[in-house]
Structure formats: structure tokens, C-alpha cells
Write an enzyme that holds these catalytic residues in place. Structure first.
Site, short mmCIF file in Angstrom:
data_model
loop_
_atom_site.label_atom_id
_atom_site.label_comp_id
_atom_site.label_asym_id
_atom_site.label_seq_id
_atom_site.Cartn_x
_atom_site.Cartn_y
_atom_site.Cartn_z
N ASP A 47 30.51 2.53 12.97
CA ASP A 47 29.89 1.44 13.73
C ASP A 47 30.69 1.13 14.99
O ASP A 47 30.14 0.85 16.05
CB ASP A 47 29.81 0.18 12.88
N TYR A 50 29.99 3.62 17.61
CA TYR A 50 28.65 3.37 18.14
C TYR A 50 28.69 2.19 19.12
O TYR A 50 28.14 2.25 20.21
CB TYR A 50 27.71 3.09 16.96
N LEU A 97 -12.13 9.57 11.06
CA LEU A 97 -12.44 10.65 10.13
C LEU A 97 -13.63 10.25 9.27
O LEU A 97 -13.78 9.08 8.93
CB LEU A 97 -11.23 10.91 9.21
N LYS A 132 -3.29 10.11 3.50
CA LYS A 132 -3.85 9.29 4.57
C LYS A 132 -3.09 7.96 4.54
O LYS A 132 -3.21 7.18 3.59
CB LYS A 132 -5.35 9.06 4.34
N GLU A 189 0.84 7.69 12.66
CA GLU A 189 0.57 6.39 12.06
C GLU A 189 1.83 5.52 12.04
O GLU A 189 2.88 5.94 11.56
CB GLU A 189 0.08 6.63 10.62
N LYS A 304 -7.40 19.14 6.79
CA LYS A 304 -7.61 19.64 8.16
C LYS A 304 -7.62 21.15 8.15
O LYS A 304 -6.80 21.77 7.44
CB LYS A 304 -6.47 19.17 9.09
N LYS A 328 -11.15 9.85 0.16
CA LYS A 328 -10.60 8.53 -0.14
C LYS A 328 -10.36 8.33 -1.63
O LYS A 328 -11.07 8.90 -2.46
CB LYS A 328 -11.59 7.45 0.35
N CYS A 433 -2.98 -34.34 -12.63
CA CYS A 433 -2.08 -33.24 -12.96
C CYS A 433 -2.19 -32.92 -14.46
O CYS A 433 -2.05 -33.83 -15.29
CB CYS A 433 -0.65 -33.62 -12.61
N CYS A 436 1.32 -34.00 -16.20
CA CYS A 436 1.88 -35.36 -16.30
C CYS A 436 0.83 -36.45 -16.12
O CYS A 436 1.14 -37.62 -16.28
CB CYS A 436 3.02 -35.56 -15.30
#
Ligand code: IVH
Length: 720
Positions: A47, A50, A97, A132, A189, A304, A328, A433, A436
Site C-alpha cells: 500500500d 502504491y 435478445l 445471462k 454488463e 451465440k 431464460k 399492538c 401489549c
């Protein structure tokens, strides 16, 4: 002069040309290390090394501002675009698609391709098959090897220019290796990992109370931020799987994607080549079986045609290619019956309806509970009052559709009216409630005038459900983290009638040992407890008698105060006493204390209101006082800004300030590590006095404290 000695030459001695060469080298080198660090979790350098590269880059840029590069590492994070997203016209359309659902559909698709190409009946082309990804598609254009423009899909022809944001994504290289074509458009993606998504939502729930519905929305919301600094903090990732403008570099889809990998892109490891329909379907089944174990959401498998010459021959229909399709996965939904609706009461009194279902398998997991969100959701009313499910309500006895979405908690998404039993009654949401008996009410938001979607029990600490949930939270891992005092044990101790052994409020945890010692019944005699486990529990409790201030604040379970907010408050106020004092003073909304609270970066009005409300309740203050008899919160040091002339000093602002508001001045001072006090004492280091300064100025003079005016203050902090 060789590169090695140039990279070591002091910045002050670099000529203009040398500086330019060094900035180019540093940009590429830092991008390389970013990739190793963020993308592969496999850094090559320390680090510190860097940081040294980054600092050298900054130092050269400071000396030669004209040489700052478009792809500068200093711009990769935090650059702010001047306006909302501009439009980008795609060089080639970004298509969608077609979808297939059954094995038969796959056979039909392959058959169509074969016929289109005029291949003999026993010959089909090779296909690739890959997941996908459920994210959003992105096109990244490189010019002369440098990232030039990145755009979302938009309507397929025109997308949004998200270049500044994309530069913050570590999976996306800023530069491509030497020798790539002048124009390269890589598509793929952008997505968010599931683990990252949950962590982000946790943070968002605390900070804003709002969460993303699923990783896809989170990825889209994060990419389309106006401030790239926000995108930079979001863990976005990217898979390259397609391209736009690009000369032919390989003969196949598969090899082109492999090439992208050598350029520094991430590609999906589950992409394979298949020679038969059986192989396609088998790979689909394999990916479907692995789906739950992947760290990202996928919604199918893309096939494809592998051979690019064949892809070209096949070409496109209006909106999708003939050479690719998506197979799908069936939606993870199932039908079942709603047996009952149970109301759970949470830590803050929220009444949450939970569907009790006839157990059913949804996407491989047995589901018997699902959320119904809130009262309106059951009625068929959405969050802004609009009808949902076309207004269909949900009743006990109904056949319902359960969905297991990306965010794990299954939900009821619809009901089948045809199957509704004739005697099914609309669900009457309780107004008392169930635990209570206190009134349960829906608050009206003062600002929006809208009724809150959540009905809450008004019982507060009187409500046993709230007591138990608050205690569970108090002892939980990120709060007091008391080992051996988990949810089950809290329920056990809370249910005990014996006052010597029961736990009803946080202080009781710490008095337990003493009470037990004087008790007729001993804990070690209870089933599930032995002498050792009792001793361990008491030791674990004792170990938390000194506690970090932020853990105490978080542990109190104040509404809207999550871990992050608790840390902000602890840092801003330093000690419990100071915090409590200021929060009580802040009840007066015209006080400095209220303004100070709101001036804390990261604290909004909703949180501020909630904290002040907590301190306005006498019973909260009493419970905290009892707790503080037993424990000792550790003060939290404010982080001291390095190199700030006011770091660690106590500053007082007095008189009127003309160039900044009091809040702004205070925020700057605090950011630079100073403490801002409301009154002058011997501990004050600096007084900033504007016109009209009165007694504070007099006191400063009396104590011999340094006094400066507003302009001197601004000069002092300028640029910091
Ligand atoms: S190929 C010309 N491959 O699915 C075809 N798309 O429904 C280019 N998607 O908009 C797309 N994973 O956002 C392709 N492995 C993958 C994909 C994928 C997800 C998305 C993409 C596209 C949508 C089409």
C-alpha cells in the site's frame, strides 16, 4: 536518460517533457495496480508503494497543471461532471435478445439458424453458451488505447454518457495494451455482486432508510449517479461479452472474448463452446444448478453462434440478432395458500405483517413465511397511494403467488381471485399492538403530509415485544457484542418472572451477576445452564463494562441510528456527556446544538429529529442513567487532519460572520481536526471574531487568547 532514473528524479527537477512522460507512465502503472488490487484481489506492491505512486502523480500535476491527463489517476475518483448525462449515439445499435423458455425452443432456434445458413440437416454450427448476467449493458469506446466514452444502452440507439462514473470501476481498464486498433468498443454488463449488494443495502438502510430492491437496480442506480465519487464507493463490476465498433481480430466469438481478457477485462468463466443441442441444454442445466452459489444474479443462459463469419451472414432482425438468443430460467415463483397473517412487532414498534404459508418450494428453497410489507400492501395499495395488483387485496385462505427475489426475503406478489374461498374476509389490520395492547398508529409525516405506511405500537418500553427486540439489538454483535447472550438467551431472561434473574432493560444485564448472587434460585440450576456457562456469561458481560462510545450509541437502538450514524455522532461529540448534553439542548430547534447536529456531514434532519426525540423522553434518560451506573463509555478521539494549522485546537466563533454561515465555519473547523466550543475558556486556543463580538471577545483578550477576524480565518484554512 533511461526510464528508471526518470522515475526516480525529484519532481522539482523534471522538465516539461519529462513530467509529461512521467504522468503517462504513472497513469498506466496506477491503473495496472488498481486492477490487481480491486479486480483480482492480488496486489503486486505494498500500500505504501502504491501511495507513493499516487503522491508522485499528484505532485507532478500540482507543478504542471496543464499536463493533467484525461485518464489521470487523480480523476478516476471524485471528478464531478458539469451537467446531467449527455446523450451518446451508439456507433452500432445495442440490441436485445429474444427469449426462449423450453428445451424445445432451443431446438427450434438452432434449426432456424441451420436453415437460414443452408446447412445440411445433420450439421449445425458451434455455439457459445454463457450466463445471462442480470445487470445493465454498457458500451465502452477506446480511442488510441484510452477510454474515451462509456454509454448505457438507453433505447438501443442512443444511451447516456456515464464516462466519469465508469472510470471508477476497477474491472474496466482505463488503457488498453499497445497494438490495439485505434477504435475499440467493448460491450458487456455492469453488475453488483450479491454480497456487495446486501452490504450496500445495510449501509443505505442506516444512512437513508431506503434500499434497492435487487442487485440490478443497485447497479443501475449506482452507475447513474451524478457524482462519480458516489459511484466510486459502490462496488460495481463488469463482464465483457460483446463489442460494437471493432475490426475483426479473431475468427470466433469465443476467441474475441478471450482476447478481451488479455486486455485486462473480466470475462465470465462459465462461457463454453457447444457442438450439439444436447450440449447447449446440458450447460444450461449446469449453470441453473450453480445459480444459487454464484455471487451475482443471472436470469438465463445466452447462446451465440461462435463463427463470426456466420454471425455476419445471419445478421439482425429489427431489434435482436439472429445469431444469438437468451434461454431464460423459469421465474422463481410458486403458488400456495395463505394460512394466516401474523403481526410481528419490531424494535421500534413497527407492526410487520408476515404471511404464514403452506410450505412450498420456490427456486429450490422451502418457503413457509413471506413478507406482506405493510397494511396498504395487503389492501392492494402501493407506496404512493396507487393501486397495485390492479387493486386486488390479500385475504387469509387465498391462493397466493410467492416470489423469491434477489433480496432473499420471499414476498407475496399476487393472489388468484378465482380460488378465493367464498367466506374469505378482507384482512383487518390490528389497531392495537398484539403484544401489549397499546394503540398502534400510523404517523403523518409533517413535511409531506402523507400517512406513514408503517403502523407502530405506541407502547415504547412498556411493550414486551419492543423490550425484547431492543435488548437483542443491544447485545448483538455490532453493539455490545456480549457472547453467550444471543436472541434465545435474551428471550429466556426476559420471560423470567423472578426479579433477581430477569432482564428487562440494558442495565439489568450488568446487574445480573450481583442480583443472582443474592438470589434464592441460582442460574446454574436452570436447564441449559451449568456453572461454567454461567461464569462465562458473567465474564463476557464484565468484559463490556468499558465500551466504545459508538457501540453504546448504536446499541441504544435509536430510530434511524445505524452503525455508521452512531460512529459519526461518537466522533463529532467525543464523550457521552457531551453528546447527551448537546442532544438535550438541541430540543430547542433554534439552538446552536441543533444546528451543530445538522451540520455533521452524513446526518440529515430525519436522523437528527430521531436522536433529539430519544433524548426528550424522560424514561429513556432514566434507563440510560441506570446503564451508566454500570458501564463506562470510552471517549472517542476526533480524527485529526494532518497538516492542518487548527488540528487539535479549540476554536470559538463569535460575532457575525459575513462570508460563511456559522454552521459552515464550524464544519470546516471540525473537518480540519479542530474542536468548536460555544464559549471562551482558558482551554480555548483561537477566537474568530466578526463585527459585534461582545463578551466572548472581551474574555479572549482577558485570557490572552489569539483572536483573528473572518478574513484571517479564511486565509488560514484556504485550500485545506
Ligand atoms: S449478448 C447483440 N451476452 O441481455 C447481443 N447479453 O436481453 C448483445 N446480457 O441488453 C447481447 N448477459 O444487457 C449478451 N452474456 C450476455 C449477456 C447479455 C446479459 C443482457 C444485455 C442485453 C440483454 C438482452
Amino acid at each position: 536518460m533511461s526510464d528508471v532514473s526518470l522515475s526516480e528524479k525529484p519532481v522539482e527537477e523534471l522538465t516539461l517533457e519529462e513530467a509529461a512522460a512521467e504522468l503517462e507512465r504513472l497513469s498506466a502503472e496506477i491503473a495496472h495496480h488498481d486492477r490487481l488490487y480491486h479486480g483480482e484481489d492480488n496486489p503486486e506492491i505494498t500500500d505504501a508503494a502504491y501511495d507513493a505512486l499516487k503522491n508522485r502523480n499528484l505532485a507532478i500535476e500540482a507543478r504542471y497543471p496543464d499536463l493533467v491527463r484525461d485518464d489521470s489517476p487523480s480523476r478516476r475518483v471524485g471528478a464531478t461532471p458539469s451537467a446531467a448525462f449527455a446523450e451518446v449515439r451508439h456507433s452500432r445499435p445495442m440490441l436485445s435478445l429474444d427469449n426462449l423458455f423450453t428445451d424445445e425452443d432451443v431446438l427450434d432456434f438452432v434449426e432456424q439458424v441451420r436453415r437460414f445458413l443452408g446447412l445440411p440437416a445433420d450439421r449445425i454450427p458451434v455455439f457459445t453458451a454463457e450466463p445471462k448476467i442480470d445487470g445493465l449493458s454498457l458500451s465502452i469506446r477506446y480511442e488510441k488505447g484510452r477510454l474515451a466514452v462509456a454509454a448505457t444502452r438507453g433505447d438501443g440507439l442512443t444511451g447516456e454518457n456515464v464516462t466519469a462514473n465508469v472510470r471508477t470501476i476497477a474491472d474496466i481498464p482505463e488503457r488498453l495494451p499497445a497494438g490495439v486498433p485505434d477504435v475499440v468498443e467493448v460491450r458487456g454488463e455492469v453488475y453488483m455482486g450479491r454480497g456487495d449488494f446486501f452490504a450496500l443495502n445495510e449501509r443505505m438502510r442506516e444512512e437513508t432508510g431506503k434500499v434497492f430492491a435487487n442487485p440490478r437496480n443497485a447497479a443501475a442506480g449506482s452507475l447513474r449517479q451524478l457524482d462519480p465519487a458516489i459511484t466510486a464507493r459502490r462496488p460495481l463490476r463488469f463482464f465483457a461479452y460483446a463489442w460494437g465498433d471493432l475490426p475483426r481480430l479473431a475468427d470466433t466469438q469465443y476467441d474475441t472474448v478471450r482476447l478481451f481478457e488479455t486486455w485486462g477485462f473480466k470475462t465470465n468463466p462459465l462461457m463454453v463452446r457447444c457442438a450439439t443441442v444436447d450440449e447447449l441444454v446440458a450447460h444450461y442445466r449446469r449453470i441453473e444448478a450453480d445459480r444459487a452459489s454464484l455471487d451475482y444474479d443471472i436470469d438465463g443462459v445466452v447462446y451465440k453462434v461462435d463463427d463470426l463469419a456466420l454471425q455476419e451472414r445471419l445478421g439482425f432482425r429489427s431489434r435482436s440478432p439472429r445469431w444469438a438468443t437468451a434461454h431464460k430460467f423459469p421465474a422463481e415463483r410458486a403458488f400456495t395458500t395463505l394460512k394466516d397473517i401474523e403481526i410481528q412487532v419490531g424494535r421500534t414498534g413497527a407492526l410487520t405483517p408476515v404471511a404464514k404459508l403452506e410450505p412450498v418450494t420456490v427456486g429450490g428453497v422451502v418457503v413457509s413465511n413471506a413478507t406482506l410489507h405493510n397494511e396498504d400492501y395487503i389492501k392492494g395499495i402501493g407506496t404512493s397511494g396507487q393501486p397495485i395488483r390492479e387493486g386486488r387485496d390479500i385475504r387469509v385462505g387465498d391462493t397466493v403467488i410467492v416470489q423469491r427475489a434477489g433480496d432473499v426475503i420471499p414476498q407475496i406478489v399476487d393472489v388468484v381471485l378465482d380460488k378465493r374461498p367464498p367466506d374469505a374476509e378482507p384482512y383487518a389490520f390490528p389497531t392495537l399492538c398484539p403484544r401489549c395492547g397499546s394503540h398502534a398508529v400510523r404517523d403523518v409525516n409533517e413535511k409531506t403530509g402523507r400517512v406513514d405506511a408503517v403502523r407502530r405500537c405506541t407502547g415504547g418500553l412498556v411493550c414486551p415485544a419492543q423490550q425484547v427486540e431492543k435488548l437483542k439489538h443491544f447485545a448483538s454483535r455490532h453493539a455490545f457484542d456480549i457472547e453467550g447472550l444471543g436472541d434465545k438467551q435474551i428471550e429466556f431472561f426476559h420471560a423470567l418472572e423472578d426479579d433477581n434473574l430477569s432482564i428487562r432493560e440494558p442495565a439489568d444485564i450488568f446487574t445480573l451477576k450481583a442480583r443472582e448472587a443474592g438470589s434464592f434460585r441460582r442460574l446454574k440450576d436452570f436447564p441449559g445452564f451449568g456453572a461454567t456457562s454461567v461464569k462465562n456469561l458473567f465474564d463476557a458481560i464484565d468484559a463490556r463494562r468499558r465500551i466504545a462510545l459508538n457501540r453504546l450509541i448504536f446499541g441504544l437502538g435509536i430510530r434511524h441510528v445505524g452503525e455508521t450514524t452512531a460512529k459519526l455522532l461518537a466522533r463529532a461529540y467525543g464523550t457521552w456527556d457531551h453528546f447527551a448534553e448537546e442532544m438535550q439542548a438541541a430540543a430547542d430547534r433554534s439552538s446552536d446544538a441543533w444546528r451543530g447536529l445538522n451540520a455533521i456531514d452524513g446526518i440529515g434532519e430525519v436522523v437528527a429529529d430521531a436522536v433529539v426525540d430519544f433524548f426528550a423522553e424522560a424514561h429513556n434518560l432514566e434507563a440510560v442513567a441506570r446503564l451508566l451506573n454500570e458501564i463506562e463509555p470510552e471517549p472517542m478521539e476526533a480524527p485529526v487532519a494532518v497538516d492542518s494549522p487548527v488540528a487539535g485546537k479549540t476554536v470559538v466563533f463569535t460575532g457575525s460572520l459575513e462570508k460563511m454561515t456559522r454552521d459552515e465555519a464550524k464544519a470546516t473547523a471540525e473537518r480540519l481536526g479542530a474542536k468548536v466550543a460555544g464559549s471562551v475558556s482558558k482551554k480555548t486556543d483561537l477566537v474568530v471574531a466578526g463585527p459585534g463580538a461582545g463578551s466572548k471577545l472581551a474574555k479572549a483578550t482577558e485570557f490572552g487568547i489569539e483572536v483573528i477576524d473572518e478574513d484571517a480565518w479564511l486565509a488560514l484554512v484556504e485550500g485545506l
